[in-house]
Design a protein around this motif. Structure first.
Motif, PDB file in Angstrom:
ATOM      1  N   LEU A  66       0.833  -1.209   0.000  1.00  0.00           N
ATOM      2  CA  LEU A  66       0.000   0.000   0.000  1.00  0.00           C
ATOM      3  C   LEU A  66       0.866   1.257   0.000  1.00  0.00           C
ATOM      4  CD1 LEU A  66      -2.805  -1.133   2.460  1.00  0.00           C
ATOM      5  CD2 LEU A  66      -3.088  -0.580   0.034  1.00  0.00           C
ATOM      6  N   GLU A  67       1.977   1.196   0.701  1.00  0.00           N
ATOM      7  CA  GLU A  67       2.896   2.336   0.714  1.00  0.00           C
ATOM      8  C   GLU A  67       3.525   2.526  -0.677  1.00  0.00           C
ATOM      9  OE1 GLU A  67       6.485   4.141   3.465  1.00  0.00           O
ATOM     10  OE2 GLU A  67       5.995   2.025   3.658  1.00  0.00           O
ATOM     11  N   ASP A  68       3.931   1.421  -1.296  1.00  0.00           N
ATOM     12  CA  ASP A  68       4.513   1.485  -2.642  1.00  0.00           C
ATOM     13  C   ASP A  68       3.513   2.024  -3.666  1.00  0.00           C
ATOM     14  OD1 ASP A  68       6.853   0.439  -1.599  1.00  0.00           O
ATOM     15  OD2 ASP A  68       6.486  -1.597  -2.350  1.00  0.00           O
ATOM     16  N   GLU A  69       2.230   1.747  -3.442  1.00  0.00           N
ATOM     17  CA  GLU A  69       1.171   2.227  -4.333  1.00  0.00           C
ATOM     18  C   GLU A  69       0.800   3.680  -4.057  1.00  0.00           C
ATOM     19  OE1 GLU A  69      -2.026  -0.578  -3.712  1.00  0.00           O
ATOM     20  OE2 GLU A  69      -0.837  -2.243  -4.502  1.00  0.00           O
ATOM     21  N   GLY A  70       1.392   4.259  -3.008  1.00  0.00           N
ATOM     22  CA  GLY A  70       1.137   5.653  -2.676  1.00  0.00           C
ATOM     23  C   GLY A  70      -0.179   5.886  -1.955  1.00  0.00           C
TER      24      GLY A  70
END
Length: 87
Positions: A66-70
């Motif tokens: 989720l962090e990588d997806e922003g």
């Protein structure tokens, strides 16, 4: 390789079917995590573990994706000081 008829009206290999099931399960889990932000401003890895009944490593992986997806942002560096907020 044997193919299986699935509800979409297509033939698919059992391995592709299992991968699709896993992908959908992961997406549903990440949706639940994002829905948790409707109830609370910050979430921790432990919150995700309890919400989804998953291991620490699995919760970490979902949060990292989720962090990588922003979609979320990590606050804090390590350990008990880490929490996540909606991006």
């Amino acid at each position: 390789m044997e193919k299986v008829w699935i509800f979409t009206g297509k033939y698919i290999t059992p391995l592709k079917l299992l991968n699709e099931i896993k992908r959908k399960k992961k997406e549903a889990a990440k949706r639940k995590i994002l829905e948790l932000f409707e109830k609370q401003e910050k979430i921790t890895n432990t919150d995700v573990e309890k919400l989804l009944s998953v291991s620490d490593a699995t919760a970490t992986n979902y949060l990292q994706e989720l962090e990588d997806e922003g979609k979320i942002r990590q606050q804090g560096a390590i350990g008990k000081w880490v929490f996540y907020i909606k991006a």
